[in-house]
Enzyme design. Structure first.
Site, mmCIF file in Angstrom:
data_model
loop_
_atom_site.group_PDB
_atom_site.id
_atom_site.type_symbol
_atom_site.label_atom_id
_atom_site.label_comp_id
_atom_site.label_asym_id
_atom_site.label_seq_id
_atom_site.Cartn_x
_atom_site.Cartn_y
_atom_site.Cartn_z
ATOM 1 N N CYS A 152 25.416 -38.223 -26.821
ATOM 2 C CA CYS A 152 26.749 -38.500 -26.280
ATOM 3 C C CYS A 152 27.294 -37.292 -25.516
ATOM 4 C CB CYS A 152 27.717 -38.821 -27.402
ATOM 5 S SG CYS A 152 27.151 -40.112 -28.502
ATOM 6 N N ASN A 159 31.951 -37.067 -30.453
ATOM 7 C CA ASN A 159 30.517 -36.899 -30.689
ATOM 8 C C ASN A 159 30.343 -36.516 -32.148
ATOM 9 O OD1 ASN A 159 30.043 -37.279 -28.004
ATOM 10 N ND2 ASN A 159 29.453 -35.160 -27.554
ATOM 11 N N GLY A 160 29.282 -37.014 -32.781
ATOM 12 C CA GLY A 160 29.041 -36.681 -34.176
ATOM 13 C C GLY A 160 29.109 -37.939 -35.027
ATOM 14 N N GLU A 184 1.277 -32.986 -28.144
ATOM 15 C CA GLU A 184 2.337 -32.914 -27.132
ATOM 16 C C GLU A 184 2.046 -33.896 -25.987
ATOM 17 O OE1 GLU A 184 5.187 -32.038 -26.701
ATOM 18 O OE2 GLU A 184 5.525 -31.627 -24.584
ATOM 19 N N LYS A 237 4.386 -37.040 -24.804
ATOM 20 C CA LYS A 237 4.862 -37.207 -23.425
ATOM 21 C C LYS A 237 4.535 -38.600 -22.904
ATOM 22 C CE LYS A 237 6.944 -34.578 -23.290
ATOM 23 N NZ LYS A 237 7.378 -33.351 -23.885
ATOM 24 N N HIS A 272 -12.298 -40.227 -39.813
ATOM 25 C CA HIS A 272 -11.695 -40.580 -41.098
ATOM 26 C C HIS A 272 -10.671 -41.711 -40.946
ATOM 27 C CE1 HIS A 272 -13.753 -37.266 -42.939
ATOM 28 N NE2 HIS A 272 -13.290 -36.460 -42.009
HETATM 29 C C1 F6R Z 1 10.121 -34.591 -26.217
HETATM 30 C C2 F6R Z 1 11.406 -34.020 -26.509
HETATM 31 C C3 F6R Z 1 11.896 -34.005 -27.923
HETATM 32 C C4 F6R Z 1 12.509 -32.635 -28.234
HETATM 33 C C5 F6R Z 1 13.154 -32.625 -29.619
HETATM 34 C C6 F6R Z 1 13.718 -31.274 -29.987
HETATM 35 O O1 F6R Z 1 9.831 -34.529 -24.870
HETATM 36 O O2 F6R Z 1 12.076 -33.572 -25.645
HETATM 37 O O3 F6R Z 1 10.878 -34.306 -28.819
HETATM 38 O O4 F6R Z 1 11.514 -31.675 -28.136
HETATM 39 O O5 F6R Z 1 14.187 -33.574 -29.658
HETATM 40 O O6 F6R Z 1 14.683 -30.863 -29.088
HETATM 41 P P1 F6R Z 1 15.165 -29.363 -28.999
HETATM 42 O O7 F6R Z 1 14.034 -28.559 -28.493
HETATM 43 O O8 F6R Z 1 16.331 -29.395 -28.049
HETATM 44 O O9 F6R Z 1 15.556 -28.955 -30.382
#
Ligand code: F6R
Length: 607
Positions: A2, A98-99, A481, A485, A504
């Protein structure tokens, strides 16, 4: 997640608010709205994009005070009724939040019993009605906000306007960031400095427990108990100005290509190659102190967690200090044993991730040392830690993280070098590592300068029901990673496994035409991964291989992508590049929203 924007000054508020929301779009949201001063306050909302909101806001509105919000649904579905701002007291006030208000259901029930009628399912509307109730008793809007906040439990960054105070916004923070921008005869408010950049560089970051009276003439901050609290005026870093797409079609492609520059910025002034050492001044740790740590714990979520996995391997193997990478959401809730002789790092691009913030507070409560590895300067995690390393990626606007991953690893490697040289690493070994690290930006640049033709793989991937990624050692974290992505951008289910684990279980998924993406640079585990690759091909899978330039392993794959040669520690910076580009190209071919994948937010400020 948000976004909040607020304005009070001499201009018409609507264009400022809409432009602010546009600049916060990258955070991810599903509805938007604005509220303008008046009697009653007037509210316009829409489901969908800020462009949709523009369509429903009448032209030429004159109020000079207003608040605005982009909502990422948590309490209640994506509906017009649930969109912020929420109005209460028959138009006496409007609130954006927000929150999460944790005791919302109890409060809702008691407000209902008093006759309050709710229009939405949100916890925010509960707070709005609570403030309206307090206003009846208190009369003064600021006192009403503080009285209401005494009754709620949870996290908030809020902005409220009142029909009785046309030149004022009341804001408060507890766990959700808010930054105030100071102009000449005008004041701005936002949940993220990016919204302020076109107007001012002079900012005040609110702290947890702050309440602020925001007027065109300036701001006044107090605690929830009403005690005055002075806050310093800071200057917004120049890096925030970079956050526009320029000639790129989207932020993600821009950020992939920014990696060489971002890496240079991260390394600049921090490495002394001749002496084979690094210096991270922000840690304020002497060699003696570095020698005293018994363990290192790296904590993060998502991409940051994968960077932590690479960092932990380097710390353990080069500095010979036991090191672990932890998922923040698990760590914080498992009552971890914190050794006061351990050093923890909270790793986060945004510096606002609720789980990472919660985990680091858990370390602090138990008497541990925790430092930040953070991109956004002045963010909650950076402030809570006090000391740490800024990764200097520059603003990352695409939801899918790219350049922050590389810079997190670079920062953790700088720490590794500093720690390792203080303990076990010989000067010549330090020199090799330092030089290797300094060479990375050029290698990354060289790879990105060449056109990568992956049309054939994109075609395979677009038709896949699922994709398997694998690698060993450092490459296992890179494979994870890569899977994250591709999955978040294309919505294709992706699984990442340590190569040795394939047999496994995951190998059962393979059938004729399955796609397996193998990360196997020329390192000490390459031959082992090669055997696993062959096992996949033997079961009819098509193997896409990321390998080192000139390595004959390329012949074993259905499609091979070569990355420049480097020593094993630096392979993640290179092997991740084709994975980022593959995810990007596949998402593009599938017509996905590259910068804002569905259901995701850039900074995840809820648990
Ligand atoms: C993936 C991605 C998320 C963030 C995760 C942590 O592309 O962007 O998995 O890596 O939400 O976010 P930060 O680094 O802002 O704590």
């Amino acid at each position: 997640m948000c976004g909040i924007v607020g304005y009070v000054g001499q201009r018409r508020a609507t264009p400022v608010l809409l432009e602010g929301l546009r600049r916060l779009e990258y955070r991810g949201y599903d509805s938007a709205g604005i509220a303008l001063a008046g009697s009653p306050v007037q509210v316009h909302r829409s489901v969908g994009r800020v462009a949709d909101l523009r369509g429903v806001v009448p032209e030429g509105l004159t109020p000079k005070t207003g608040i605005a919000h982009t909502r990422w649904a948590t309490h209640g579905g994506v509906t017009l009724e649930n969109a912020h701002p929420h109005v209460a007291g028959g138009g006496k006030l409007a609130l954006v939040h927000n929150g999460i208000i944790e005791n919302a259901s109890v409060l809702r029930a008691s407000l209902r019993a008093e006759g309050v009628v709710f229009e939405s399912e949100t916890d925010t509307e509960v707070l709005a009605h609570l403030i309206a109730k307090c206003l009846e008793g208190e009369g003064d809007p600021l006192a009403a906000v503080t009285a209401a906040l005494q009754l709620v439990r949870g996290t908030w960054g809020i902005a409220v306007i009142f029909s009785a105070l046309p030149d004022t916004i009341i804001a408060a923070r507890n766990g959700s960031p808010l930054v105030l921008g100071l102009g000449e005869g005008e004041t701005f408010l936002a949940s993220d400095p990016h919204a302020l950049v076109p107007y001012t560089r002079r900012v005040v970051y609110l702290q947890d427990g702050d309440v602020a009276r925001i007027q065109s003439s300036g701001i006044e901050t107090t605690t929830l108990d009403g005690a005055p609290r002075s806050r310093v005026v800071e200057t917004l870093e120049a890096e925030w100005a970079e956050a526009e797409k320029g000639d790129y079609p989207n932020f993600m492609l821009k950020e992939i290509h920014e990696q060489p520059a971002a890496l240079r910025r991260c390394l600049s002034g921090r490495v002394v190659v001749q002496e084979g050492r690094a210096n991270l001044g922000g840690l304020e740790l002497s060699s003696r102190e570095l020698n005293a740590f018994r363990r290192v714990g790296l904590i993060g979520c998502g991409t940051a967690h994968y960077a932590c996995r690479v960092g932990a391997m380097a710390i353990e193997q080069l500095a010979r200090v036991p090191a672990t990478a932890e998922v923040a959401s698990e760590f914080r809730h498992r009552n971890p044993v914190i050794d006061p002789k351990s050093l923890y790092f909270a790793v986060s691009q945004s510096g606002e991730t609720a789980d990472t913030l919660g985990a680091l507070k858990e370390v602090q409560i138990k008497g541990g040392h925790v430092m930040g590895v953070v991109n956004v300067v002045g963010s909650s995690i950076a402030r809570q830690c006090g000391n740490g390393v800024y990764i200097h990626s520059g603003p990352e606007m695409a939801v899918a993280s790219t350049k922050a991953f590389s810079n997190m690893i670079a920062s953790l490697y700088l720490f590794t070098l500093q720690l390792a040289r203080a303990r076990t690493l010989a000067p010549y070994e330090g020199r090799d590592f330092a030089q290797g690290l300094m060479d990375v930006p050029d290698l990354v640049e060289g790879f990105l300068a060449k056109k990568l033709d992956v049309a054939r793989v994109v075609e395979w991937l677009s038709e896949c029901r699922s994709v398997l990624f694998m690698g060993r050692g450092l490459s296992e974290a890179v494979a994870a990673e890569g899977a994250l992505k591709l999955m978040e951008l294309t919505y294709i289910p992706c699984l990442a496994y340590a190569s040795g684990e394939m047999k496994h279980g995951p190998i059962a998924l393979l059938e004729e035409g399955s796609v397996v993406i193998v990360v196997a640079p020329d390192d000490e585990v390459r031959d082992k991964t090669l055997s696993n690759l062959q096992e996949c091909r033997a079961r009819g899978a098509r193997v896409v291989l990321i390998h080192t330039e000139g390595d004959p392993i390329a012949e074993e794959a259905d499609f091979a992508i070569a990355v420049p040669k480097t020593s094993r520690w630096f392979t993640p910076f290179l092997t991740v590049l084709p994975l980022q580009l593959l995810a990007y190209e596949t998402a593009l071919a599938m017509g996905r929203d590259i910068d804002r994948p569905r259901n995701l937010a850039k900074s995840v400020t809820v648990e």
